[in-house]
Enzyme design. Structure first.
Site, PDB file in Angstrom:
ATOM      1  CE  LYS A   1      -1.352  -8.082   0.178  1.00 56.87           C
ATOM      2  NZ  LYS A   1      -0.372  -8.358  -0.915  1.00 56.87           N
TER       3      LYS A   1
ATOM      4  CD  GLU B   1       7.506   2.905 -10.589  1.00 56.89           C
ATOM      5  OE1 GLU B   1       8.389   3.787 -10.452  1.00 56.89           O
ATOM      6  OE2 GLU B   1       6.346   3.034 -10.169  1.00 56.89           O
TER       7      GLU B   1
ATOM      8  NE  ARG C   1      -1.981   4.051  -3.056  1.00 60.05           N
ATOM      9  CZ  ARG C   1      -3.048   3.473  -2.494  1.00 60.05           C
ATOM     10  NH1 ARG C   1      -3.454   3.850  -1.295  1.00 60.05           N
ATOM     11  NH2 ARG C   1      -3.700   2.520  -3.124  1.00 60.05           N
TER      12      ARG C   1
ATOM     13  CE  LYS D   1      -5.272   1.949  -9.541  1.00 65.55           C
ATOM     14  NZ  LYS D   1      -4.629   1.370  -8.314  1.00 65.55           N
TER      15      LYS D   1
END
Length: 462
Positions: free
Chosen positions: A190, A337, A391, A414
């Site tokens: 996408k 995970e 988050r 990050k």
């Protein structure tokens, strides 16, 4: 010693003169070529570091006044040490002071970022630049040399799951690129077309960089997160038999270790996998609708980010037990995970490099997770965040640089290019300087040698 006029004669000694002359000329050519490919100054206007200028060996004074070559670790965080690294600097800011956490420079950096916000380079502009590969590689100063025999003989394979911002993706690739390694991009289905075309064009500039032949729509929490890495794993195995270890990355990370350091650490690992694992922190609701797992497997929880030996990757993709568990895990909640970590922490399966110790729990001291430094703000990954949290995950800012410089993990996650971008710039500066300094300083691998999973793992047949 160069031949003199008295021994330039016909026969064997004449041939010696010819060989000596050719070797000198060849050596000069190689030296010029190395400077051209790794050290030529660039006119490309951006904030990434310029040419390398290796320093003279640093000297330390001893108690009796004698001088010895520096024996300090690469992780020493002093201004004195940092300022003696090769002279590669981010313009308009003192990264050395930011790594020391000096408040005056922190405020200067914040003021600079506010008055001159970063403009992210559009994907189409990088695509245009990459259309001329020779110039692209030269201007961005990719390291097109293996740099050492040790690195040449220990190639690493990477998967890079990316979806946006070619500038950041390209800068990550440039930081970790070596001609002996192998790199697989999975570009999200996408992603904008310009992004995909730009990554494809960059890949075309290197023989050892490629885009995965299959592209999928990656959705958080879905099997597609795991599938993207598995696609690259399979193609990396087929592309080359030479690489020793596999590391999977995303586009918003940056290395904390140089390639030489990674090679030394991975050789110390000797087949052991570095994969997070926990039973205590797992969420059993993710498996509640599933049948009992096969082979007396205990489902685990852990990060999708892994450092794994090539034999482990081969096991994951081709072993019948791994395939059966794969089908079981695909139906679990957030399967990325639980897949790698479960295979790595159930040694009865025989996965190469799997952990065989008594306690599988990831712990900052007893069983640290060195694959990735990711600040979740929750134990065992709870650290102060001087950037911002999205988050739960810390998006690193300039206030996090002192901590990042000291970490023993391989990569940090990050960074956002549009959030305190000088943090990324300074990490880039440090990494490039350390790359050259690494050949002048000793590397102490005792920390890695004594890790529990290095001492306790299923032995690997290379």
């Amino acid at each position: 010693m160069a031949p003199t006029s008295s021994n330039i004669v016909t026969g064997g000694r004449g041939k010696d003169w010819i060989r000596w002359t050719v070797s000198v000329l060849l050596g000069c050519c190689i030296g010029i070529l190395f400077f051209y490919t790794t050290g030529q100054m660039s006119s490309y206007e951006t904030s990434y570091p310029r040419a390398f200028h290796p320093p003279a060996p640093v000297k330390n004074s001893t108690a009796n006044g004698e001088t010895n070559s520096m024996q300090s670790s690469l992780y020493k965080g002093s201004l004195e040490f940092f300022n003696k690294l090769p002279k590669v600097r981010v313009p308009s800011i003192n990264c050395a002071a930011l790594f020391e956490g000096i408040e005056k420079e922190v405020q200067n950096a914040k003021s600079l970022m506010k008055s001159s916000p970063k403009k992210i380079i559009p994907d189409k502009d990088i695509l245009n630049d990459a259309s001329n590969c020779d110039k692209f590689v030269r201007d961005r100063q990719y390291i097109m040399s293996t740099l050492s025999r040790e690195e040449e003989e220990y190639p690493i394979a990477y998967s890079m799951v990316v979806f946006k911002e070619v500038e950041q993706v390209e800068r990550l690739l440039r930081a970790i690129y070596r001609p002996q390694n192998l790199y697989c991009f999975h570009v999200d289905k996408k992603s904008p077309e310009n992004f995909y075309i730009a990554v494809r064009q960059i890949s075309n500039c290197f023989e050892n960089v490629f885009i995965a032949s299959k592209r999928i729509d990656v959705q958080w929490g879905q099997y597609s997160v795991l599938e993207a890495d598995l696609i690259c794993m399979e193609e990396l195995l087929k592309k080359s038999r030479k690489w020793k270890y596999f590391i999977n990355l995303t586009g918003q990370e940056f290395p904390l270790k140089t390639n030489l350091e990674l090679v030394k650490i991975l050789k110390t690992y000797n087949g052991a996998n570095d994969i997070e694992g926990t039973v205590k922190r797992r969420n059993m609701n993710r498996f509640k609708d599933l049948p009992t797992p096969p082979y007396n497997i205990t489902p685990m929880k852990g990060s999708v980010h892994i450092v794994a030996s090539r034999p482990f990757v081969d096991f994951v993709l081709n072993d019948p037990k791994a395939k059966e568990f794969h089908e079981w895990d695909k139906k679990a909640g957030i399967p990325d995970e639980s897949f790698f970590t479960t295979l790595n922490h159930n040694p009865q399966l025989g996965a190469p490099g799997a952990f065989t110790g008594k306690d599988p729990e990831t712990h900052p001291e007893k069983k640290p997770f060195n694959t990735r430094f990711k600040n979740w703000g929750d134990w065992p990954f709870d650290y102060p965040c001087h950037g911002k949290r999205v988050r739960m995950v810390c998006i690193f800012g300039i206030g996090d640089l002192p901590l990042l410089m000291q970490r023993k993990e391989f990569f940090s996650n990050k960074f956002y290019l549009d959030y305190e971008p000088l943090a990324y710039d300074c990490m880039e500066e440090l990494h490039y300087n350390r790359t050259m300094a690494a050949y002048m300083l000793p590397f102490d691998n005792s920390y890695y040698k004594n890790l529990s999973y290095v001492r306790n793992h299923v032995k690997v047949k290379w």
